[in-house]
Each structure stands twice: as structure tokens, then as C-alpha cells.
Design an enzyme around this catalytic site. Structure first.
Site, PDB file in Angstrom:
ATOM      1  N   THR A   1     -39.205   8.027  78.431  1.00  0.00           N
ATOM      2  CA  THR A   1     -37.955   7.284  78.564  1.00  0.00           C
ATOM      3  C   THR A   1     -37.844   6.735  79.978  1.00  0.00           C
ATOM      4  O   THR A   1     -38.818   6.688  80.732  1.00  0.00           O
ATOM      5  CB  THR A   1     -36.748   8.183  78.200  1.00  0.00           C
ATOM      6  N   ASN A   2     -36.653   6.309  80.366  1.00  0.00           N
ATOM      7  CA  ASN A   2     -36.426   5.812  81.725  1.00  0.00           C
ATOM      8  C   ASN A   2     -35.064   6.292  82.210  1.00  0.00           C
ATOM      9  O   ASN A   2     -34.383   7.052  81.508  1.00  0.00           O
ATOM     10  CB  ASN A   2     -36.537   4.279  81.765  1.00  0.00           C
TER      11      ASN A   2
END
Length: 406
Positions: free
Chosen positions: A218-219
Site C-alpha cells: 500500500t502507500n
């Protein structure tokens, strides 16, 4: 007759909070003015407020029972802070002491008045009341600034004589001025329904691309910017569909939230929601790549390196750009180098009407912050804005939307 001229209050539900201040007597006058203007009023009091004005007085004026504690110890009746917040069109705390303002800013909820504030979905206003030195103290001013930044309407009064005998700022605004300001607030809110009848979708937050049942890629997107835009669109009357990756944020009032995990799920939800939308704001930080294969079991640590193959995800913005027709499409560009050139390239390749540029080199901008520094770029102009709250940045973005759809 003056009291009856405030037609903006007709039929409104006003929740009036009273705290422990000598200015509590003004709350009685304010309550009467609200009632005379056609509003329905319910009153919350802190235990300390009862030393300055009686619940019987406020019950008589408001024509409603007064709530002080979370429940009635005599019969067990529960006073739901959730229900009170949902009922109100406005929650106004007048007078609001320095103690109450500090607790509001810090998120402390140790009485019914404060728990109702934290759960209220309606606009909130406060009329500070305290001695001039308390009002001028840096802590009080910081708390007022925090509340103002969060959208609380601060109803300050001009300088005048205080209960202590001193002269300065800190006295509660006069009821006539407060009632007029509340009327103006409701009138402005009605005028802001400029997007009534429109449907917009907003994507927000990060996507999560699974590697195995317990791991994902993810980020750092928290969703704050997208949620602020969705909230602003809804506040202006638009039907707003918020397509969100995982986040700790609550759905803004008036929006329909669709929860997704992966880029594929966000793609499908966006295509479906866009079918009857008038426009879309693509604010989510969507993964460009996803693991080609997802292990059905947890991957164990082994000898040597782990090599994974990734495949491209759908370019959601580009797909919507192909089918948008006359509808509005806006996007975001978070860049670390060649910012303007990269944003302009994205503007054209995705068929955006405008793009919002963030630079990772700007302090206070990008993921995780409550502030943002944006440049709004369309096909003929650049509008660079200073560092501001994401709430105010969202207002500027929605202003741009209104300009383009007229």
C-alpha cells in the site's frame, strides 16, 4: 417585531449549550430570540452552568426538558448525545468558557455537552466568555484558532466592560448579534446549495494489493484530502459517492461511502458509479501495480531473496477520461520532480478538465498532513495556492468545479 424578522431560523433545530459563566444569563435572552424567530430549541447545560442559571428557567423558555447529565438518576432516562447531535441543524455553545474551549480543542469528553460536540454532524458555533487576560492567553488563542481551523464558527464580541471590572475582549457577544450571525450562517448555507441536483464521485485513500492472506502493498495516503472534497461537495448540495480505500476516517455527513480494498475493486466501483454521475474527482492513491499471483497461504521466510512478479492495474482515471463525454473529470498529481511538467502531461493523457498538483518538496503537503499546498492546473491557467488546511483546499477545488460546470 425585530425578533420575528430572522426568517432564516424558521423551523430550524438549534441545540444551545450553556457552560459555567456569569454570561449564562444572556443564554436565556438568546433562547427566547431563537424561539420567537420560529426555531425549535433544546438546551444542554454543564453542571457548573446551574450555578449561574437554573434549568427551570431554560426549560420554560425553550419549551423542552433540559439535559445536564448523561441520564436521569431518578428514572434512568438516557440522554443520547448521538441523537441530540443528529437532531440539530446547529449546535451553539453560548457562553463558552476557556475551560470548555480547551476541552473541545483537545477532544476531551467529560460531560454531556462535550460528548455531544464530538458527535455532532451539524455546524457548531461558540460564543467565548471569560476575563480579558484569559481570552488573550496564548493557550486560549491557540484553542480558538484550532477550533476555527476545524470549521467551528467563533462568535467573538468587541471590547467592553467585563464582570471583573476590567475592560477588554472576552465578554460574550450580545444575543442580538449572535442571533443575526446565526441567521446569516443559515442564509449562506442555503446559497451554498449550488450543486443541488448534481452527482459527483470522489475516490479517496490508498488501495491495498494483497501478497498473501496477511500481507499487502500500500502507500501512505490517509484519505484526508478526498474526504474533505467529498464533504465540501455534499455541503453544497451534491449527491456524493465516496469510493474509499481503507482509512480510519468517518464518512462525511451527506455522502454515500463505498469501501474497497484493491485497485481492481476501486476500478469496478468507479466505473459503476460514474454511469449516472455529473463528474468525478480522482483523489485516491491507487496502486499502479499489483502482485501477479496471490499466495493462498502465508508466505514463509526462506533462504535467499523473494522475487515477485507484478502486473499493471487498471488506470481508473484514464478509463473514465475515455468515456466522460461532457462530464467533469478532475485528478491529482503528487510529484517529487519536474512537478508542473508531469502534472500537465497527466492532465492531457487522462483527459482531465483540471488537475491538482502536490509537490513532495513542499512542507506540510501530501500524505498524512491536515494541511496541503496545491496548484490547480487546467488547460489554460495555473492557480498556485498557499499552504492551507485541507478543508480550505477542498473548498478551492470545489469552487473550480463550480466554475467549469456552469
Amino acid at each position: 417585531m425585530r425578533e420575528r424578522q430572522n426568517v432564516q431560523l424558521e423551523g430550524k433545530h438549534i441545540l444551545l449549550g450553556i457552560t459555567g459563566s456569569i454570561a449564562a444569563y444572556k443564554a436565556a435572552v438568546l433562547c427566547r430570540m431563537f424561539k420567537s424567530a420560529g426555531a425549535e430549541v433544546k438546551v444542554l447545560m454543564t453542571p457548573a452552568a446551574k450555578a449561574f442559571i437554573t434549568p427551570l428557567t431554560m426549560a420554560t423558555l425553550s419549551k423542552n426538558p433540559i439535559a445536564v447529565e448523561f441520564y436521569n438518576p431518578e428514572n434512568g432516562d438516557w440522554h443520547s448525545h448521538i441523537s441530540l447531535g443528529e437532531w440539530a441543524d446547529l449546535y451553539i455553545i453560548a457562553p463558552a468558557t476557556a475551560n470548555t474551549l480547551a476541552k473541545m480543542a483537545a477532544g476531551i469528553a467529560d460531560n454531556l455537552l462535550l460528548t455531544t460536540y464530538l458527535s455532532a454532524r451539524c455546524p457548531v458555533a461558540v460564543a467565548p466568555a471569560m476575563d480579558c487576560d484569559m481570552f488573550a492567553h496564548t493557550a486560549t488563542q491557540a484553542n480558538i484558532a484550532t477550533l476555527k481551523e476545524r470549521g467551528v464558527l467563533i462568535l467573538e464580541s468587541p471590547e467592553g466592560e467585563l464582570a471583573s471590572g476590567l475592560h477588554g475582549k472576552g465578554r460574550m457577544a450580545e444575543p442580538e448579534a449572535i442571533a443575526a450571525a446565526v441567521g446569516e450562517m443559515f442564509a449562506a448555507a442555503e446559497k451554498k446549495k449550488s450543486l443541488q441536483g448534481k452527482h459527483f464521485i470522489v475516490t479517496a485513500g490508498a488501495t491495498c494489493e494483497a501478497i498473501d492472506p496477511v500481507r499487502f502493498i500500500t502507500n501512505g495516503s490517509t484519505g484526508k484530502m478526498g474526504y474533505a472534497i467529498a464533504e465540501e461537495l455534499a455541503a453544497r448540495g451534491a449527491r456524493t459517492t465516496l469510493i474509499s480505500g481503507p482509512t480510519a476516517l468517518a464518512a462525511p455527513c451527506g455522502t454515500q461511502r463505498i469501501d474497497v480494498m484493491s485497485a481492481e475493486e476501486m476500478y469496478r466501483a468507479s466505473i459503476e458509479a460514474f454511469a449516472d454521475a455529473d463528474g468525478a474527482v480522482m483523489c485516491a492513491a491507487v496502486a499502479d501495480y499489483t502482485p501477479a499471483e496471490v499466495s493462498p497461504v502465508k508466505i514463509k521466510k526462506g533462504e535467499g531473496d523473494l522475487v515477485m512478479r507484478f502486473t499493471r492495474t487498471h488506470d481508473i482515471a484514464a478509463e473514465l477520461g475515455k468515456i466522460k463525454g461532457g462530464r467533469l473529470l478532475a485528478g491529482f498529481a503528487l510529484e517529487s520532480d519536474n512537478e508542473t511538467a508531469n502534472a500537465e502531461k497527466k492532465l492531457h493523457s487522462k483527459n482531465f478538465d483540471f488537475i491538482v498538483l502536490n509537490s513532495l518538496r513542499d512542507a506540510g503537503a501530501g500524505f498524512g498532513h491536515d494541511t496541503n499546498k496545491i496548484t490547480i492546473i487546467d488547460r489554460s491557467s495555473h492557480e498556485e495556492l498557499p499552504l492551507m488546511s485541507k478543508r480550505n483546499a477542498a473548498a478551492a477545488i470545489v469552487d473550480k468545479i463550480e466554475q467549469l460546470i456552469k
